[in-house]
Design a protein around this motif. Structure first.
Motif, PDB file in Angstrom:
ATOM      1  N   LEU A 209       0.611  -1.562   0.104  1.00 24.26           N
ATOM      2  CA  LEU A 209      -0.043   0.113   0.193  1.00 24.26           C
ATOM      3  C   LEU A 209       0.842   1.160  -0.119  1.00 24.26           C
ATOM      4  CD1 LEU A 209      -2.956   1.302   0.489  1.00 24.26           C
ATOM      5  CD2 LEU A 209      -2.282   1.001   2.569  1.00 24.26           C
ATOM      6  N   VAL A 210       0.677   2.344  -1.208  1.00 26.00           N
ATOM      7  CA  VAL A 210       1.541   3.560  -1.494  1.00 26.00           C
ATOM      8  C   VAL A 210       0.576   4.222  -1.251  1.00 26.00           C
ATOM      9  CG1 VAL A 210       3.279   2.232  -2.337  1.00 26.00           C
ATOM     10  CG2 VAL A 210       2.273   3.333  -3.669  1.00 26.00           C
ATOM     11  N   THR A 211       0.619   5.998  -1.084  1.00 27.66           N
ATOM     12  CA  THR A 211       0.526   7.226  -1.251  1.00 27.66           C
ATOM     13  C   THR A 211       1.344   7.915  -2.353  1.00 27.66           C
ATOM     14  OG1 THR A 211      -0.772   6.586   0.399  1.00 27.66           O
ATOM     15  CG2 THR A 211      -0.514   9.078  -0.579  1.00 27.66           C
ATOM     16  N   LEU A 212       1.942   8.427  -3.808  1.00 29.16           N
ATOM     17  CA  LEU A 212       2.098   9.559  -3.789  1.00 29.16           C
ATOM     18  C   LEU A 212       1.574  10.815  -3.906  1.00 29.16           C
ATOM     19  CD1 LEU A 212       4.604  10.021  -5.548  1.00 29.16           C
ATOM     20  CD2 LEU A 212       3.457  10.039  -7.499  1.00 29.16           C
ATOM     21  N   ALA A 213       2.266  11.904  -3.535  1.00 31.76           N
ATOM     22  CA  ALA A 213       1.649  12.969  -2.615  1.00 31.76           C
ATOM     23  C   ALA A 213       2.651  14.427  -3.358  1.00 31.76           C
ATOM     24  CB  ALA A 213       0.719  12.976  -1.530  1.00 31.76           C
TER      25      ALA A 213
ATOM     26  N   GLY B 125      -3.006   3.600  -2.937  1.00 34.02           N
ATOM     27  CA  GLY B 125      -3.771   2.316  -2.756  1.00 34.02           C
ATOM     28  C   GLY B 125      -3.154   1.364  -2.677  1.00 34.02           C
ATOM     29  N   GLU B 126      -2.916  -0.472  -3.648  1.00 34.25           N
ATOM     30  CA  GLU B 126      -2.214  -0.981  -3.081  1.00 34.25           C
ATOM     31  C   GLU B 126      -1.270  -1.022  -4.838  1.00 34.25           C
ATOM     32  OE1 GLU B 126      -1.052  -3.665  -1.510  1.00 34.25           O
ATOM     33  OE2 GLU B 126      -2.737  -3.403  -0.100  1.00 34.25           O
ATOM     34  N   LEU B 127      -0.611  -1.922  -5.075  1.00 28.77           N
ATOM     35  CA  LEU B 127       0.455  -1.657  -6.077  1.00 28.77           C
ATOM     36  C   LEU B 127       1.513  -2.731  -6.424  1.00 28.77           C
ATOM     37  CD1 LEU B 127       1.642   2.247  -7.023  1.00 28.77           C
ATOM     38  CD2 LEU B 127      -0.189   1.150  -8.047  1.00 28.77           C
ATOM     39  N   ASP B 128       1.858  -3.307  -7.026  1.00 27.44           N
ATOM     40  CA  ASP B 128       2.838  -4.384  -7.333  1.00 27.44           C
ATOM     41  C   ASP B 128       4.353  -4.215  -7.764  1.00 27.44           C
ATOM     42  OD1 ASP B 128       0.796  -6.237  -7.695  1.00 27.44           O
ATOM     43  OD2 ASP B 128       0.208  -6.694  -9.445  1.00 27.44           O
ATOM     44  N   ALA B 129       4.548  -4.413  -7.082  1.00 26.14           N
ATOM     45  CA  ALA B 129       6.282  -4.663  -7.806  1.00 26.14           C
ATOM     46  C   ALA B 129       6.308  -4.458  -8.621  1.00 26.14           C
ATOM     47  CB  ALA B 129       7.051  -5.589  -6.705  1.00 26.14           C
ATOM     48  N   GLY B 130       7.303  -3.551  -9.586  1.00 21.43           N
ATOM     49  CA  GLY B 130       7.945  -3.333 -10.336  1.00 21.43           C
ATOM     50  C   GLY B 130       7.954  -1.727 -10.792  1.00 21.43           C
ATOM     51  N   ASP B 131       7.763  -0.850 -11.519  1.00 19.93           N
ATOM     52  CA  ASP B 131       7.450   0.207 -11.870  1.00 19.93           C
ATOM     53  C   ASP B 131       6.210   0.549 -12.536  1.00 19.93           C
ATOM     54  OD1 ASP B 131      10.896   0.397 -12.284  1.00 19.93           O
ATOM     55  OD2 ASP B 131      10.240  -0.117 -14.529  1.00 19.93           O
TER      56      ASP B 131
ATOM     57  N   LEU C  81       6.658   9.719  -1.032  1.00 19.59           N
ATOM     58  CA  LEU C  81       6.475   8.817  -1.900  1.00 19.59           C
ATOM     59  C   LEU C  81       5.999   7.726  -0.408  1.00 19.59           C
ATOM     60  CD1 LEU C  81       4.814   5.584  -3.593  1.00 19.59           C
ATOM     61  CD2 LEU C  81       6.842   5.383  -4.179  1.00 19.59           C
ATOM     62  N   THR C  82       5.273   7.573   0.232  1.00 20.76           N
ATOM     63  CA  THR C  82       5.160   6.672   2.057  1.00 20.76           C
ATOM     64  C   THR C  82       3.906   5.330   1.538  1.00 20.76           C
ATOM     65  OG1 THR C  82       2.773   8.087   2.178  1.00 20.76           O
ATOM     66  CG2 THR C  82       5.111   8.824   2.744  1.00 20.76           C
ATOM     67  N   ASP C  83       4.069   4.836   2.802  1.00 17.25           N
ATOM     68  CA  ASP C  83       3.428   3.605   2.635  1.00 17.25           C
ATOM     69  C   ASP C  83       2.298   3.630   3.345  1.00 17.25           C
ATOM     70  OD1 ASP C  83       4.940   3.631   5.112  1.00 17.25           O
ATOM     71  OD2 ASP C  83       5.618   1.825   4.855  1.00 17.25           O
ATOM     72  N   GLY C  84       1.656   2.527   3.562  1.00 15.95           N
ATOM     73  CA  GLY C  84       0.210   2.862   4.550  1.00 15.95           C
ATOM     74  C   GLY C  84       0.733   2.831   6.054  1.00 15.95           C
ATOM     75  N   ARG C  85       1.559   3.661   6.329  1.00 15.97           N
ATOM     76  CA  ARG C  85       1.496   4.189   7.623  1.00 15.97           C
ATOM     77  C   ARG C  85       2.116   5.270   7.430  1.00 15.97           C
ATOM     78  NH1 ARG C  85       4.063  -0.368  11.757  1.00 15.97           N
ATOM     79  NH2 ARG C  85       4.221   1.005  13.223  1.00 15.97           N
ATOM     80  N   GLY C  86       2.344   5.976   6.496  1.00 19.00           N
ATOM     81  CA  GLY C  86       2.435   7.906   6.042  1.00 19.00           C
ATOM     82  C   GLY C  86       4.515   7.445   6.756  1.00 19.00           C
ATOM     83  N   ARG C  87       5.080   6.437   6.290  1.00 20.02           N
ATOM     84  CA  ARG C  87       6.303   6.116   6.064  1.00 20.02           C
ATOM     85  C   ARG C  87       7.367   6.073   4.937  1.00 20.02           C
ATOM     86  NH1 ARG C  87       6.758   0.807  10.053  1.00 20.02           N
ATOM     87  NH2 ARG C  87       5.643   0.054   8.125  1.00 20.02           N
ATOM     88  N   ASP C  88       8.127   7.583   4.703  1.00 17.51           N
ATOM     89  CA  ASP C  88       8.949   7.687   3.471  1.00 17.51           C
ATOM     90  C   ASP C  88       9.276   6.474   3.408  1.00 17.51           C
ATOM     91  OD1 ASP C  88       8.590  10.195   2.351  1.00 17.51           O
ATOM     92  OD2 ASP C  88       8.786  10.889   4.832  1.00 17.51           O
ATOM     93  N   LEU C  89       8.798   5.886   1.561  1.00 15.39           N
ATOM     94  CA  LEU C  89       9.816   4.522   0.986  1.00 15.39           C
ATOM     95  C   LEU C  89      11.308   4.640   0.109  1.00 15.39           C
ATOM     96  CD1 LEU C  89       6.631   3.106  -0.787  1.00 15.39           C
ATOM     97  CD2 LEU C  89       7.890   1.863   1.198  1.00 15.39           C
TER      98      LEU C  89
END
Length: 227
Positions: free
Chosen positions: A160-164, A179-185, A209-217
């Protein structure tokens, strides 16, 4: 200064200096790691601050500009700066700041110098995202852009990721995807508008770009909207 930081995250820092007799203002600060080396990336948010590098240790500092001294302003003065935390593994950091509350007589007679220091710890394991999911966030293209740009990234595994998009003051402008995304580009378009469709003004913005808990990826990337 946050009590603990997430590696790669951007934090807006406010420097506020108060003195009832002052009429001109100045400051300088640096953030260093435990070996005394500058940590993270400092960035001005307006014409009142600037970056300098020097001294016996070659450290990076942020300080006032001539405009930022605000001659004639009484009571207090405030400066805003953005700091991007270093990559994981930097450990505990220290911020050292000095402020000059001057009386405006063009000499140092009667001026007051204030100093302060703060510490921040690297986020605990619970504050750091799953290493297998760590992403590479590419520079937007085109950049500068008008009216739209493409932000691309690569995920190490599904999740689960968020791009903002954020302003230099850390205010979220638009959530491009969540939302959910697969591995890859993956890639998404930002049209230079907020979430309500309002056109944004020219300036510097950041994609985060963050994960479902708001942590930077990945470390945020800069883009310039040039209308």
């Amino acid at each position: 200064m946050p009590g603990d930081y997430v590696p790669g995250a951007i934090y807006p820092l406010e420097v506020k200096l108060s003195d009832p007799s002052a009429q001109r203002w100045g400051f300088e600060f640096t953030i260093i790691d435990q070996s005394g080396v500058s940590a993270g990336t400092l960035a001005p948010t307006d014409a009142n601050t600037q970056i300098s590098t020097g001294g016996p240790f070659g450290r990076t500092y942020v300080k006032h500009t001539t405009a930022g001294t605000n001659l004639g302003q009484t009571g207090q003065n405030t400066w805003l700066v953005n700091w991007q935390a270093p990559a994981a593994g930097a450990g505990g950091l220290g911020l050292f700041v000095a402020g000059n509350a001057a009386n405006g007589n063009l000499s140092n007679t009667g001026d007051r110098i204030y100093t302060a220091s703060f510490t921040t710890a690297e986020g605990a394991v619970s504050s750091v995202p799953d290493r297998g999911m760590i992403a590479r966030l590419s520079s937007p293209y085109p950049n500068p852009f008008n009216p739209r740009t493409v932000v691309g990234f690569s995920l190490g595994k599904p999740g689960l990721v968020t791009l903002a998009i954020y302003t230099v003051r850390g205010v979220r402008v638009s959530r491009i995807y969540s939302g959910e995304l697969d591995a890859g580009d993956h890639s998404f378009v930002w049209k230079g508008t907020d979430e309500g469709g309002a056109v944004q003004s020219s300036g510097l913005y950041f994609a985060r770009l963050t994960d479902g808990r708001g942590r930077d990826l990945a470390p945020p990337v800069k883009m310039t909207l040039a209308r």
